[in-house]
Design an enzyme around this catalytic site. Structure first.
Site, PDB file in Angstrom:
ATOM      1  N   LYS A 164       4.394  -8.545   3.469  1.00 16.94           N
ATOM      2  CA  LYS A 164       3.229  -8.259   3.685  1.00 16.94           C
ATOM      3  C   LYS A 164       2.459  -9.206   2.515  1.00 16.94           C
ATOM      4  O   LYS A 164       2.312  -8.829   1.422  1.00 16.94           O
ATOM      5  CB  LYS A 164       3.086  -6.742   3.074  1.00 16.94           C
ATOM      6  CG  LYS A 164       1.625  -6.073   3.473  1.00 16.94           C
ATOM      7  CD  LYS A 164       1.880  -4.267   3.325  1.00 16.94           C
ATOM      8  CE  LYS A 164       0.733  -3.912   4.176  1.00 16.94           C
ATOM      9  NZ  LYS A 164       0.751  -2.460   3.977  1.00 16.94           N
ATOM     10  N   GLU A 192       3.407  -5.012  16.823  1.00 18.19           N
ATOM     11  CA  GLU A 192       3.129  -3.935  16.074  1.00 18.19           C
ATOM     12  C   GLU A 192       1.702  -3.375  16.504  1.00 18.19           C
ATOM     13  O   GLU A 192       1.250  -4.011  17.306  1.00 18.19           O
ATOM     14  CB  GLU A 192       3.174  -4.363  14.655  1.00 18.19           C
ATOM     15  CG  GLU A 192       1.904  -5.422  14.291  1.00 18.19           C
ATOM     16  CD  GLU A 192       2.163  -6.188  13.141  1.00 18.19           C
ATOM     17  OE1 GLU A 192       3.219  -5.871  12.400  1.00 18.19           O
ATOM     18  OE2 GLU A 192       1.696  -7.232  12.715  1.00 18.19           O
ATOM     19  N   THR A 194       0.772  -1.116  -0.138  1.00 22.15           N
ATOM     20  CA  THR A 194       0.075  -0.143   0.075  1.00 22.15           C
ATOM     21  C   THR A 194       0.761   1.233  -0.100  1.00 22.15           C
ATOM     22  O   THR A 194       1.684   1.474   0.794  1.00 22.15           O
ATOM     23  CB  THR A 194      -1.022   0.067   1.159  1.00 22.15           C
ATOM     24  OG1 THR A 194      -0.244  -0.327   2.410  1.00 22.15           O
ATOM     25  CG2 THR A 194      -2.087  -1.062   1.149  1.00 22.15           C
TER      26      THR A 194
END
Length: 277
Positions: free
Chosen positions: A146, A179, A30
């Protein structure tokens, strides 16, 4: 509906036999496009492409960005300033069964999305995190990537957040801080910067890597290491990073309060990640 291109075909279709659909066999990025008052382009594009290539190599997916793809991304960045461009790659069509085919044509999906409006407020005011009751599994073969298997994040996001918090703080199954549900996390203690080591779980974001390099160049001590909730609670300052909102201060985790890091505005400026209304 967000504009979408599949293998450079606008509103193209993905085969129901695509391994990305069947098994989550692929990766994605992204990326944020520059603001209208900045030179047109995608922030940290080289870093995003490099991470996609590295992830594909780890999964034995044969992929290299074509000139046509890069040209499309640059053109979309000019057409859609301060937007999100998502580039999703799958291994392609591969038949039934887990065994990956010896060769496959990678599917490339490009889509454009608005950046959430509340990200500007997050930059200005900071956010609060709540400790998630759902932990991440430990898998070093996938850590850092990812990849398309995001069911853990789906489960985390399915839990109702306390009304005074904006995101979850996420741990692995051994109780290590990893995270937030959408971002990497950094801790400042006595002038030193720490961030969880992404060796067994979590995503090593492009913004995380870029900021680490920038902090080091600016003379800061930065260490990627194992962090516990106790380390978080003892921090002087905490902030999170991702490619869309850049750097956001964390003002609270559960019942613990934190002040904004005095260096946050400086590094937003250095990295050109300030959002505008």
């Amino acid at each position: 509906m967000a504009p979408v291109w599949v293998n450079h075909v606008e509103n193209g279709l993905i085969s129901p036999f695509d391994r990305g659909v069947a098994y989550g066999d692929g990766v994605f990025a992204t990326m944020r496009t520059a603001s209208a008052d900045m030179p047109a382009g995608i922030l940290f594009l080289d870093g995003h492409i490099s991470r996609l290539q590295q992830s594909c190599e780890r999964l034995s997916i044969q992929w290299h960005p074509s000139d046509l793809l890069i040209q499309q991304l640059i053109l979309l960045a000019q057409q859609y300033p301060q937007h999100c461009i998502k580039l999703l790659l799958t291994r392609g069509v591969g038949g039934r069964g887990y065994q990956a085919p010896l060769s496959a044509n990678v599917t490339e999906v490009v889509s454009v999305h608005p950046i959430p409006e509340h990200y500007l407020d997050w930059q200005q005011s900071g956010i609060s995190l709540a400790s998630s009751p759902i932990c991440l599994g430990r898998q070093p073969l996938l850590a850092g990537m990812k990849h398309l298997n995001r069911l853990e994040q789906v489960l985390i996001k399915s839990q109702p957040l306390p009304s005074t918090h904006q995101d979850w703080l996420v741990f692995d199954c051994d109780g290590n801080v990893i995270e937030s549900s959408i971002a990497n996390i950094f801790v400042v203690k006595n002038g030193h910067v720490f961030t969880p080591a992404i060796t067994h779980a979590g995503v090593s974001g492009v913004m995380r890597e870029t900021l680490i390099d920038t902090l080091l160049c600016q003379g800061f001590s930065v260490m990627a290491t194992q962090l516990t909730l106790g380390d978080i609670q003892a921090a002087d300052n905490i902030f999170i990073t991702n490619s869309l909102f850049g750097i956001v201060d964390v003002t609270a985790i559960d019942d613990f309060q934190f002040s904004h890091w005095t260096q946050t505005p400086r590094f937003r400026h250095i990295l050109s990640v300030n959002l505008s209304s």
